[in-house]
Write a protein that holds these residues in place. Structure first.
Motif, short mmCIF file in Angstrom:
data_model
loop_
_atom_site.label_atom_id
_atom_site.label_comp_id
_atom_site.label_asym_id
_atom_site.label_seq_id
_atom_site.Cartn_x
_atom_site.Cartn_y
_atom_site.Cartn_z
N ALA A 1 -5.23 -3.73 3.49
CA ALA A 1 -4.35 -3.01 2.58
C ALA A 1 -4.28 -1.53 2.93
O ALA A 1 -5.25 -0.94 3.38
CB ALA A 1 -4.83 -3.21 1.15
N LEU A 2 -3.12 -0.95 2.69
CA LEU A 2 -2.84 0.42 3.10
C LEU A 2 -3.59 1.45 2.26
O LEU A 2 -3.63 1.38 1.04
CB LEU A 2 -1.33 0.68 2.98
CG LEU A 2 -0.85 2.08 3.34
CD1 LEU A 2 -1.07 2.34 4.82
CD2 LEU A 2 0.62 2.21 3.00
N PRO B 1 -2.19 -8.77 2.95
CA PRO B 1 -1.64 -7.92 4.01
C PRO B 1 -1.19 -8.77 5.20
O PRO B 1 -1.80 -9.80 5.53
CB PRO B 1 -2.81 -7.02 4.39
CG PRO B 1 -3.66 -6.98 3.17
CD PRO B 1 -3.55 -8.34 2.56
N VAL B 2 -0.12 -8.34 5.85
CA VAL B 2 0.45 -9.10 6.95
C VAL B 2 0.84 -8.15 8.08
O VAL B 2 1.25 -7.02 7.83
CB VAL B 2 1.68 -9.92 6.49
CG1 VAL B 2 2.79 -8.99 5.99
CG2 VAL B 2 2.19 -10.83 7.58
N THR B 3 0.68 -8.61 9.31
CA THR B 3 1.14 -7.88 10.48
C THR B 3 2.32 -8.62 11.10
O THR B 3 2.21 -9.81 11.41
CB THR B 3 0.02 -7.73 11.52
OG1 THR B 3 -1.02 -6.93 10.97
CG2 THR B 3 0.54 -7.06 12.78
N ILE B 4 3.42 -7.92 11.24
CA ILE B 4 4.61 -8.48 11.87
C ILE B 4 4.65 -7.98 13.31
O ILE B 4 4.75 -6.77 13.56
CB ILE B 4 5.89 -8.08 11.12
CG1 ILE B 4 5.83 -8.57 9.67
CG2 ILE B 4 7.13 -8.65 11.82
CD1 ILE B 4 6.99 -8.09 8.81
N VAL C 1 16.15 2.50 3.87
CA VAL C 1 14.78 2.63 3.37
C VAL C 1 14.00 1.39 3.75
O VAL C 1 14.43 0.27 3.49
CB VAL C 1 14.76 2.82 1.84
CG1 VAL C 1 13.32 2.99 1.35
CG2 VAL C 1 15.61 4.00 1.43
N LEU C 2 12.85 1.59 4.37
CA LEU C 2 11.98 0.49 4.77
C LEU C 2 10.67 0.65 4.02
O LEU C 2 9.91 1.59 4.29
CB LEU C 2 11.78 0.51 6.28
CG LEU C 2 11.37 -0.77 7.00
CD1 LEU C 2 12.37 -1.89 6.76
CD2 LEU C 2 11.22 -0.51 8.49
N ASP C 3 10.40 -0.23 3.04
CA ASP C 3 9.23 -0.12 2.16
C ASP C 3 8.35 -1.34 2.31
O ASP C 3 8.73 -2.45 1.95
CB ASP C 3 9.70 0.02 0.72
CG ASP C 3 8.57 0.35 -0.25
OD1 ASP C 3 7.41 -0.01 0.04
OD2 ASP C 3 8.84 0.97 -1.29
N GLY C 4 7.13 -1.13 2.85
CA GLY C 4 6.22 -2.24 3.09
C GLY C 4 5.34 -2.59 1.92
O GLY C 4 4.50 -3.50 2.04
N VAL D 1 2.24 -4.23 4.58
CA VAL D 1 2.90 -4.67 5.81
C VAL D 1 2.58 -3.71 6.96
O VAL D 1 2.69 -2.48 6.82
CB VAL D 1 4.42 -4.75 5.61
CG1 VAL D 1 5.12 -5.07 6.94
CG2 VAL D 1 4.77 -5.80 4.56
N THR D 2 2.18 -4.29 8.08
CA THR D 2 2.03 -3.57 9.34
C THR D 2 3.09 -4.05 10.31
O THR D 2 3.25 -5.26 10.51
CB THR D 2 0.64 -3.80 9.95
OG1 THR D 2 -0.36 -3.25 9.10
CG2 THR D 2 0.53 -3.16 11.33
#
Length: 411
Positions: free
Chosen positions: A82-83, A141-144, A161-164, A168-169
């Protein structure tokens, strides 16, 4: 206020531009005089150094990028979690325009509730379509893993706008740049007759991690920008992390292992708020210049953030010293151009390193109009391999006057 260094360089349809640059090549140990070029290939004109700046004698420059497309060292990647970003104790006031964008009513959502539904192709498609973009990848949490660079289409938006959501990674897998916006790239569509100075698209990335981006070998617009490259429009970063990003190891003026920006509308600043670049040993970025951030003629406001363990690994400075490929300045931040400002507040910049000058920050305003303010921030343990401005540890500065550092600690 338009950056005069960039107005001259824009030619529609030209993929690679020669940008003005100024910097030391062979500094000595005593304050004296510096020479600064204004255009590639033109003779350098002597200019007075501010008091306390070490002597520099620039050599002729060899253009942007320089030789050497070998990748920077690639640390091992830990599992996604998590961020947690920025300096929570920074205390700097964040203006309204620099805050996170409301994404409660997204234009589009990437994913359908599972990690498998959150794919590189879905990210690329959503970014091209524009609007407010969120993710629905499940509770963890996920890594793309990005198999292609996501590119903003200039006619879509005007806000992108890109909001994770803090989970999200986006990973370049050490193979590619992650995100790209360029108002002067014909392939992304021209939307005005003055691409170098237009107010759209307005790109925001927030609550995201950008990991293992790599623009090594990509010399379009001079290269750099391992995770994100931006030219034109407006851009801001909120509550995001940048780890293990890279760009070319050598070159006198390319930079920005995490972010490279070449112009912003009316020279409005790039905002970086509550974000982390590196953050721990082995997690920082590395590039010829600017191990985290790099720009030409662009103003920055960096608030309540952390920049640590980043490296400028080039050699020969800028302009490149004879017999060298150039680079090695601005361990964390590399800023060049004419009219621009940098404001840093509530921020920690530590454990960065530059092979040449400015272990923390390299700032050169060619026409000596630029200014820098560092407020209630801490800069420490940022070694400059060969030169820095006396009295400002970790900083090399040429501008209108010495940096202002109210409430800050530099060591």
């Amino acid at each position: 206020m338009r950056s005069t260094s960039l107005v001259a360089l824009i030619v529609l349809g030209v993929a690679t531009a020669a940008l003005p640059a100024c910097g030391p090549a062979d500094p000595a140990s005593t304050p004296a005089t510096a020479q600064s070029g204004s255009q590639p290939g033109s003779p350098a004109a002597p200019e007075a150094m501010p008091t306390g700046v070490q002597k520099v004698e620039p050599a002729g420059r060899s253009g942007l990028g320089g030789p050497g497309a070998s990748a920077s060292p690639k640390p091992a990647a830990p599992a996604a979690k998590a961020l947690a970003a920025g300096n929570p104790n920074g205390g700097a006031t964040v203006p309204a325009e620099a805050r996170a964008v409301d994404t409660s009513k997204p234009t589009r959502t990437i994913g359908t509730g599972t990690p498998a539904s959150c794919t590189s192709a879905a990210v690329v498609k959503a970014v091209a379509a524009g609007g407010v973009i969120t993710f629905d990848c499940g509770p963890a949490p996920v890594t793309i893993k990005m198999s292609a660079t996501a590119k903003v289409r200039n006619a879509n938006g005007p806000k992108v706008v890109l909001d994770g959501g803090g989970k999200v990674t986006l990973s370049g897998q050490g193979q590619r740049r992650i995100l790209y916006m360029n108002t002067c790239d014909e392939a992304q569509g021209f939307t005005t007759s003055h691409c170098q100075n237009q107010d759209h698209p307005q790109l925001t990335v927030q609550n995201l991690t950008f990991a293992d981006g790599n623009s090594t070998g990509d010399k379009v617009e001079g290269g750099g920008g391992g995770a994100i490259f931006v030219r034109g429009g407006r851009f801001k970063v909120v509550n995001s992390r940048f780890v293990r990003n890279r760009c070319d190891r050598t070159g006198p003026d390319l930079g920005g292992a995490a972010i490279r920006v070449l112009s912003q509308y009316e020279n409005e600043p790039v905002y970086v708020v509550g974000s982390t670049f590196g953050g721990a040993a082995g997690q920082g970025g590395s590039c010829s210049n600017g191990g985290a951030l790099s720009s030409i003629g662009v103003s920055w406001v960096v608030l309540n953030s952390v920049l640590s363990h980043n490296q400028a690994i080039g050699s020969g400075a800028n302009p490149a010293k004879s017999g060298t490929p150039g680079g090695g300045s601005g361990g964390a931040i590399y800023c060049d151009g004419n009219e621009f400002t940098v404001r840093i507040a509530g921020t920690i910049i530590e454990n960065n390193k530059a092979n040449e000058g400015g272990g923390a920050i390299f700032f050169v305003s060619n026409n000596r109009t630029g200014t820098m303010t560092i407020e209630k921030s801490t800069l420490r343990r940022n070694p400059s391999g060969k030169f820095e401005t006396q009295g400002y540890p970790g900083i090399f500065f040429l501008g209108a006057r010495n940096p202002s550092t109210p409430g800050s600690k530099l060591s």
